[in-house]
Design a protein around this motif. Structure first.
Motif, PDB file in Angstrom:
ATOM      1  N   ASN A 654     -19.835   8.115  11.458  1.00 54.41           N
ATOM      2  CA  ASN A 654     -19.200   9.132  10.696  1.00 54.41           C
ATOM      3  C   ASN A 654     -18.183   8.625   9.785  1.00 54.41           C
ATOM      4  O   ASN A 654     -17.270   7.804   9.622  1.00 54.41           O
ATOM      5  N   ALA A 655     -18.657   8.986   8.336  1.00 51.39           N
ATOM      6  CA  ALA A 655     -18.280   8.876   7.121  1.00 51.39           C
ATOM      7  C   ALA A 655     -16.836   9.236   7.024  1.00 51.39           C
ATOM      8  O   ALA A 655     -15.937   8.517   6.443  1.00 51.39           O
ATOM      9  N   VAL A 656     -16.273  10.308   7.263  1.00 50.87           N
ATOM     10  CA  VAL A 656     -15.106  10.693   7.406  1.00 50.87           C
ATOM     11  C   VAL A 656     -14.010   9.994   8.124  1.00 50.87           C
ATOM     12  O   VAL A 656     -13.047   9.660   7.631  1.00 50.87           O
ATOM     13  N   ALA A 657     -14.463   9.527   9.461  1.00 50.04           N
ATOM     14  CA  ALA A 657     -13.753   8.840  10.129  1.00 50.04           C
ATOM     15  C   ALA A 657     -13.460   7.525   9.615  1.00 50.04           C
ATOM     16  O   ALA A 657     -12.279   6.778   9.718  1.00 50.04           O
ATOM     17  N   LEU A 658     -14.657   6.946   9.175  1.00 51.83           N
ATOM     18  CA  LEU A 658     -14.418   5.576   8.609  1.00 51.83           C
ATOM     19  C   LEU A 658     -13.616   5.547   7.157  1.00 51.83           C
ATOM     20  O   LEU A 658     -12.802   4.697   7.187  1.00 51.83           O
ATOM     21  N   GLY A 659     -13.646   6.523   6.384  1.00 49.91           N
ATOM     22  CA  GLY A 659     -12.869   6.808   5.313  1.00 49.91           C
ATOM     23  C   GLY A 659     -11.232   6.876   5.623  1.00 49.91           C
ATOM     24  O   GLY A 659     -10.366   6.169   5.053  1.00 49.91           O
ATOM     25  N   PHE A 660     -10.909   7.754   6.528  1.00 47.33           N
ATOM     26  CA  PHE A 660      -9.726   7.991   6.990  1.00 47.33           C
ATOM     27  C   PHE A 660      -9.108   6.533   7.559  1.00 47.33           C
ATOM     28  O   PHE A 660      -7.808   6.214   7.439  1.00 47.33           O
ATOM     29  N   LEU A 661      -9.848   5.947   8.472  1.00 47.95           N
ATOM     30  CA  LEU A 661      -9.580   4.669   9.021  1.00 47.95           C
ATOM     31  C   LEU A 661      -9.082   3.847   8.102  1.00 47.95           C
ATOM     32  O   LEU A 661      -8.131   3.048   8.144  1.00 47.95           O
ATOM     33  N   GLY A 662     -10.087   3.584   7.021  1.00 52.51           N
ATOM     34  CA  GLY A 662      -9.625   2.664   5.856  1.00 52.51           C
ATOM     35  C   GLY A 662      -8.409   3.037   5.077  1.00 52.51           C
ATOM     36  O   GLY A 662      -7.426   2.118   4.702  1.00 52.51           O
ATOM     37  N   MET A 663      -7.868   4.601   5.140  1.00 51.27           N
ATOM     38  CA  MET A 663      -6.642   4.704   4.437  1.00 51.27           C
ATOM     39  C   MET A 663      -5.497   4.413   5.480  1.00 51.27           C
ATOM     40  O   MET A 663      -4.343   3.959   4.782  1.00 51.27           O
ATOM     41  N   VAL A 664      -5.681   4.766   6.904  1.00 56.33           N
ATOM     42  CA  VAL A 664      -4.630   4.133   7.636  1.00 56.33           C
ATOM     43  C   VAL A 664      -4.520   2.631   7.436  1.00 56.33           C
ATOM     44  O   VAL A 664      -3.037   2.112   7.265  1.00 56.33           O
ATOM     45  N   HIS A 665      -5.464   1.817   7.507  1.00 56.68           N
ATOM     46  CA  HIS A 665      -5.049   0.209   7.316  1.00 56.68           C
ATOM     47  C   HIS A 665      -4.493   0.185   5.787  1.00 56.68           C
ATOM     48  O   HIS A 665      -3.507  -0.666   5.641  1.00 56.68           O
ATOM     49  N   HIS A 666      -4.852   0.848   4.845  1.00 57.70           N
ATOM     50  CA  HIS A 666      -4.234   0.731   3.668  1.00 57.70           C
ATOM     51  C   HIS A 666      -2.903   1.056   3.677  1.00 57.70           C
ATOM     52  O   HIS A 666      -1.916   0.337   3.006  1.00 57.70           O
ATOM     53  N   LEU A 667      -2.424   2.161   4.329  1.00 58.36           N
ATOM     54  CA  LEU A 667      -1.101   2.625   4.466  1.00 58.36           C
ATOM     55  C   LEU A 667      -0.297   1.395   5.211  1.00 58.36           C
ATOM     56  O   LEU A 667       1.040   1.376   5.028  1.00 58.36           O
ATOM     57  N   MET A 668      -0.962   0.802   6.294  1.00 55.58           N
ATOM     58  CA  MET A 668      -0.304  -0.011   7.021  1.00 55.58           C
ATOM     59  C   MET A 668      -0.219  -1.340   6.540  1.00 55.58           C
ATOM     60  O   MET A 668      -0.008  -2.449   7.209  1.00 55.58           O
ATOM     61  N   ASN A 669      -0.570  -1.606   4.882  1.00 56.86           N
ATOM     62  CA  ASN A 669      -0.565  -2.975   4.495  1.00 56.86           C
ATOM     63  C   ASN A 669      -1.604  -3.861   4.811  1.00 56.86           C
ATOM     64  O   ASN A 669      -1.521  -4.905   4.718  1.00 56.86           O
ATOM     65  N   GLU A 670      -2.727  -3.491   5.525  1.00 59.20           N
ATOM     66  CA  GLU A 670      -3.744  -4.111   6.105  1.00 59.20           C
ATOM     67  C   GLU A 670      -4.800  -4.112   5.352  1.00 59.20           C
ATOM     68  O   GLU A 670      -6.092  -3.474   5.459  1.00 59.20           O
ATOM     69  N   LEU A 671      -4.784  -4.607   3.998  1.00 62.20           N
ATOM     70  CA  LEU A 671      -5.778  -4.251   2.778  1.00 62.20           C
ATOM     71  C   LEU A 671      -7.083  -5.067   3.375  1.00 62.20           C
ATOM     72  O   LEU A 671      -8.002  -4.329   2.959  1.00 62.20           O
ATOM     73  N   ASP A 672      -7.270  -6.045   3.888  1.00 64.78           N
ATOM     74  CA  ASP A 672      -8.531  -6.677   4.258  1.00 64.78           C
ATOM     75  C   ASP A 672      -9.492  -5.512   4.992  1.00 64.78           C
ATOM     76  O   ASP A 672     -10.590  -5.536   4.872  1.00 64.78           O
ATOM     77  N   ALA A 673      -8.694  -5.071   6.182  1.00 67.84           N
ATOM     78  CA  ALA A 673      -9.306  -4.264   7.117  1.00 67.84           C
ATOM     79  C   ALA A 673      -9.743  -2.735   6.109  1.00 67.84           C
ATOM     80  O   ALA A 673     -10.809  -2.265   6.512  1.00 67.84           O
ATOM     81  N   ALA A 674      -8.748  -2.583   5.436  1.00 70.19           N
ATOM     82  CA  ALA A 674      -9.040  -1.230   4.676  1.00 70.19           C
ATOM     83  C   ALA A 674     -10.265  -1.399   3.644  1.00 70.19           C
ATOM     84  O   ALA A 674     -11.012  -0.435   3.480  1.00 70.19           O
ATOM     85  N   ILE A 675     -10.370  -2.527   2.738  1.00 74.33           N
ATOM     86  CA  ILE A 675     -11.579  -2.713   2.256  1.00 74.33           C
ATOM     87  C   ILE A 675     -12.778  -2.912   2.837  1.00 74.33           C
ATOM     88  O   ILE A 675     -13.873  -2.144   2.605  1.00 74.33           O
TER      89      ILE A 675
END
Length: 746
Positions: A654-675
Motif C-alpha cells: 500500500n503506497a499511501v500507507a508507506l508514504g504516510f508512515l515515512g512522514m510519521v517517522h520523519h516527524l518523530m525525528n526518526e530520519l533513517d526509518a523515514a528514508i
C-alpha cells in the motif's frame, strides 16, 4: 439480550367509503344494485351473511375473506352438496367432491345402500380438470364452456375463467366474471335424450327414494335471463321479473372478484382494477378481518392476496407509500403471503430497523401455530445483515441443523448475502456458485453472483461468458441485460454499460441494482452532477435503502458541496446506523470540517462495526489510513504509526500507507526509518513527486545532522513548516491537495 418490543401497526389507510346507490335500486342480486364495479355490493352480501346462517345463505362461504381458494380446487369441484357413497373401484378420485367456493360444507346422512351414478356433467368436469393438470387449456375451456351452459353454476364459471386466465385471455375471463350471471340453473334441453337412449346430463344421482335428484326449475327457455350481453346498454334486455335472479360473479364470490382484478391488472386497467378491489381493504373493521383471525382452511387468505394485488396496483400508479402499507397489511393478515414479503424486502421499502421489527412481531403463533418458528426463521434469514448478526447466525444454523435445509437455495442465499455484506467476495462467490449449480436461475442470487464476478478481477472472463449465456437462454429477463451492463463496467466502457442498465430498468422498474449501477457509471466517468441526479432518483424509488443517499453524500464531497454532503449523510444515517461504510464517510466529512478528534472517533467506530459483522479487514484498509491521518493531524504519532502499520499488515504494497508512515517517522525525528519508508514507497509508486521531495528533504536533514549529530530537522519546527509550505506550492500544479492534507480516499 433484551427482547424486541412489540411492533405497533402504525400503518393506517383510510377506510373504503360506501358507494352510494339510489333509493329506488333493486335488491342486492339485481344488476342495477350498484353503478360501480366496486366492492360495496360484496360487502353488503357479507353483512347479510353475518346475519344469517349457512342454510339461509349458502353463498356466505364464498364471501368469507379468511378462506382461501382451496375449496374450489379441482378435487372439490362439484356444485352439488356432497353425499356419501360406497367406495367403488370405477370411481375416479377427482369425483370425490366435498364442497366449492359458493356453498358451505354440509354432510347429509344417506342410506347405506346408496350408489352414485355418473352423469354427463360429472364426466366433463373430470375432463376439464384433467386437461388443466395436463396443461391442455383449450381442451379445458372447450368442455368447461359446455358445463357452464348446462349448469349455470358459479363454481363452474369460476373454473372456466381460471382456464381463460391461464391462456392469457384476460378480457374474456373478465367478461365472464363481470357480466350478468343467473343464480339458478337453466331448464333441461327439450330433447331430453330418452328417445335416442342417451342420459340426461343433469340426472347424475338417482335412487329408489329419489334422493340426490337435481331439481331444475321449469321456466320458459325463451325468457331465460342468461342472454348474451356485451355492454351497459344491453342490460335493458333483462326484465324486472328476472332481475332478482341475476347477479355478477364478482358480487357472489371474493375469489371471483380477486380473479377479475387480476385480469384487469394484466390488461393494464389500473383504475378499473383499483375500483374492483377498493382503494383500501374493504373488509377491515368488518369483524371478520385481522391478523389474529386464523385462516379457515389452512390455505392463504384471499383477503391477503387482494391486499397484495392492491399494493402492486399502487406501485403501477406511483403511490409507493400506499403500496408499502398494502404489502405490510397483506403480510400481517397472512404470514404465508411470501410475495408481499419479497416486495417489501427486495424493493427495500422499509429501513433495516423497520423490517426487523415488523417481521419479528408478525402473528406467527396465531396463524400457523405448528410452523411459527420455521416461518419466522426463514423470513429472518432474508433480512439485511447490518445488525443482529448473532440472531441471523442462529437462524441460519437452525435452518440447516434442525430443518435439514443445508442445500436449499434460499438458505444458501442467506449465507451468501451475509458474506457479501462483509465484503468477502471470494467466499460469497463459492456459495453463489453452489446455488447456481443446484438451480439454473435463482433470482435473489444472480445480482450477488454477478457482483462477485465484478469485484474479483480474475473472474471477469467468466462474467463475459455468463452474460452471453444468460442473454441467449433468457433474453426476456432483466437480469440477463444487467449482467451485460456489468461486463461493460469491468471494461470501463461507461456509455455502453449505461445503455444496458437503462434497458434493465425499463424491463423491471423495481430492480434496484440496475438503478444503482446506472448512477455508478456517471460517478466513475466523472460526471458527478449527473450521478447526484441518478442517485436521487434511486432514493425516491427505494425509500427504505440508505445507500442512494450515502452515494449522494459521497458525490457532494467530491464536488466540495460540504453542506449538501452533510445533509445527505445525516439522512442516510437516520435510516441505517449500522453500516461501517457510512460511518467512514461521516468521518471524512468531520475531517474536512477540521474536527479531527470527531473524525478519529467515527473512523474507529466504522472499524468496530466491521468487526461486529466479521467483515474482511482488507476491505477496510482505507479506513485505517484515514484513522492514522487523523492521529497524525492531532500529533498522536504513536497511534498514527500503529494505524499505518496495521494497513501494511493487510496490504504490504500500500503506497499511501508507506508514504504516510515515512512522514510519521520523519516527524518523530526518526530520519533513517523515514528514508527507508520513502524508498519503499517509491518502489511501489516510482513517479510520486511528493514522496521524492520528502525523501530529498529527509536526506538533507540526515546529512546536516551528521553521523554523530542529533537527529532532527535543521532550524526546528519553523524550518519544517517553511519547507512544507514550499512543498504545497509546488504540489498545486500536480494535485489539488498536498501530502500533509491528502484528500482521503473513499
Amino acid at each position: 439480550m433484551d427482547a424486541t418490543p412489540p411492533f405497533q401497526y402504525s400503518f393506517a389507510i383510510p377506510a373504503m367509503p360506501s358507494l352510494p346507490s339510489p333509493s329506488s335500486s333493486r335488491p342486492r342480486h339485481s344488476i342495477g344494485s350498484s353503478f360501480s364495479l366496486g366492492p360495496q355490493s360484496l360487502l353488503n352480501s357479507l353483512a347479510e351473511g353475518n346475519q344469517s346462517n349457512t342454510a339461509s345463505n349458502p353463498t356466505s362461504f364464498a364471501l368469507d375473506p379468511n378462506r382461501s381458494i382451496l375449496p374450489s380446487s379441482p378435487f372439490r369441484s362439484s356444485p352439488a352438496i356432497p353425499r356419501r357413497a360406497k367406495a367403488s373401484a370405477g370411481r375416479h378420485p377427482l369425483a370425490n367432491d366435498t364442497t366449492d367456493i359458493f356453498q358451505e360444507s354440509e354432510l347429509e346422512e344417506d342410506d347405506e345402500h346408496e350408489t352414485y351414478t355418473w352423469g354427463m356433467v360429472d364426466r366433463m368436469r373430470l375432463w376439464r380438470h384433467d386437461a388443466l393438470m395436463q396443461h391442455l387449456y383449450d381442451t379445458a375451456a372447450f368442455w368447461g364452456d359446455k358445463i357452464v351452459s348446462w349448469t349455470n353454476d358459479p363454481n363452474d364459471a369460476f373454473w372456466l375463467a381460471q382456464t381463460y386466465f391461464q391462456t392469457h385471455q384476460y378480457s374474456r375471463a373478465e367478461r365472464l366474471l363481470t357480466r350478468p350471471f343467473p343464480t339458478s340453473p337453466p331448464p333441461p334441453p327439450r330433447a331430453a335424450g330418452l328417445a335416442n337412449g342417451t342420459l340426461n346430463p343433469f340426472d347424475s344421482v338417482r335412487d329408489a327414494k329419489g334422493k340426490g335428484k337435481e331439481t331444475v326449475p321449469q321456466t320458459d327457455p325463451l325468457h331465460d335471463s342468461r342472454l348474451p350481453v356485451g355492454g351497459a346498454g344491453e342490460l335493458l334486455y333483462i326484465t324486472n321479473e328476472n332481475a332478482d335472479a341475476v347477479s355478477r360473479l364478482v358480487d357472489m364470490s371474493v375469489a371471483c372478484r380477486y380473479l377479475a382484478a387480476q385480469c384487469q391488472v394484466r390488461q393494464g386497467k389500473w383504475t378499473e382494477a383499483t375500483e374492483m378491489l377498493g382503494e383500501a381493504n374493504p373488509f377491515r373493521g368488518s369483524g371478520r378481518s385481522g391478523p389474529a383471525i386464523p385462516n379457515m382452511d389452512g390455505g392463504i387468505k384471499i383477503e391477503a392476496s387482494m391486499c397484495h394485488l392492491r399494493g402492486l396496483l399502487m406501485l403501477k400508479l406511483n403511490r409507493g407509500d400506499q403500496a408499502k402499507h398494502c404489502f405490510m397489511e397483506a403480510l400481517a393478515l397472512d404470514v404465508k403471503c411470501y410475495e408481499s414479503f419479497e416486495q417489501l424486502i427486495s424493493g427495500e421499502m422499509m429501513t433495516p430497523d423497520e423490517e426487523w421489527e415488523f417481521v419479528q412481531t408478525l402473528a406467527y403463533k396465531e396463524q400457523t401455530p405448528a410452523d411459527a418458528d420455521f416461518v419466522r426463521m426463514i423470513y429472518t434469514s432474508r433480512l439485511r445483515k447490518y445488525k443482529h448478526a448473532e440472531e441471523h447466525a442462529i437462524a441460519r444454523t437452525k435452518l440447516v441443523e434442525e430443518y435439514g435445509l443445508g442445500d436449499n437455495p434460499d438458505v444458501l442465499y442467506s449465507f451468501a448475502d451475509a458474506l457479501y455484506s462483509q465484503f468477502r467476495w471470494a467466499d460469497c462467490f463459492v456459495i453463489t456458485s453452489r446455488i447456481l449449480g443446484l438451480v439454473s436461475v435463482h433470482a435473489p442470487t444472480m445480482p450477488l453472483h454477478i457482483a462477485c464476478l465484478y469485484h474479483l478481477s480474475h473472474l471477469h472472463s467468466k462474467l463475459f461468458i455468463l452474460a452471453h449465456e444468460m442473454v441467449e437462454r433468457e433474453p426476456e429477463s432483466p437480469i440477463s441485460w444487467y449482467a451485460v451492463g456489468v461486463w461493460y463496467l469491468t471494461a470501463k466502457k461507461w456509455s455502453e454499460a449505461r445503455t444496458y442498465f437503462s434497458k434493465t430498468s425499463l424491463m423491471d422498474p423495481r430492480f434496484a441494482p440496475a438503478w444503482i449501477a446506472f448512477a455508478h457509471t456517471f460517478a466513475l466517468e466523472g460526471e458527478h452532477d449527473h450521478a447526484v441526479t441518478a442517485y436521487s432518483t434511486c432514493a425516491r424509488m427505494f425509500t427504505g435503502s440508505h445507500l442512494p443517499l450515502m452515494f449522494v453524500g459521497m458525490e457532494h464531497i467530491v464536488l466540495s458541496n460540504l453542506p449538501l454532503a452533510d445533509e445527505a449523510l445525516f439522512a442516510a444515517h437516520s435510516m441505517c446506523d449500522g453500516d461501517p461504510l457510512l460511518a467512514n464517510e461521516q468521518g471524512v466529512m468531520a475531517y474536512n470540517h477540521g474536527q479531527y478528534e470527531r473524525a478519529a472517533e467515527l473512523f474507529q467506530h466504522a472499524i468496530d462495526l466491521a468487526q461486529v459483522t466479521h467483515s474482511s479487514e482488507t476491505a477496510w484498509a482505507t479506513t485505517y489510513v484515514n484513522l492514522g491521518t487523523c492521529f497524525r493531524k492531532l500529533k498522536h504519532y504513536p497511534e498514527a504509526k500503529g494505524a499505518y502499520q496495521r494497513v501494511l499488515q493487510l496490504d504490504p504494497a500500500n503506497a499511501v500507507a508507506l508514504g504516510f508512515l515515512g512522514m510519521v517517522h520523519h516527524l518523530m525525528n526518526e530520519l533513517d526509518a523515514a528514508i527507508v519508508k520513502y524508498h519503499e514507497t517509491l518502489s511501489v509508486d516510482p513517479i510520486n513527486g511528493h514522496i521524492i521531495e520528502l525523501l530529498g528533504l529527509a536526506l538533507e536533514n540526515n546529512i546536516a545532522a551528521g553521523i554523530m549529530g542529533q537527529k532532527g530537522i535543521p532550524g526546528g519546527d519553523e524550518e519544517w513548516s517553511k519547507k512544507m509550505r514550499e512543498h504545497r506550492r509546488k504540489g498545486k500544479a500536480v494535485a489539488k491537495a498536498p501530502v500533509a492534507d491528502h484528500e482521503m480516499s473513499l
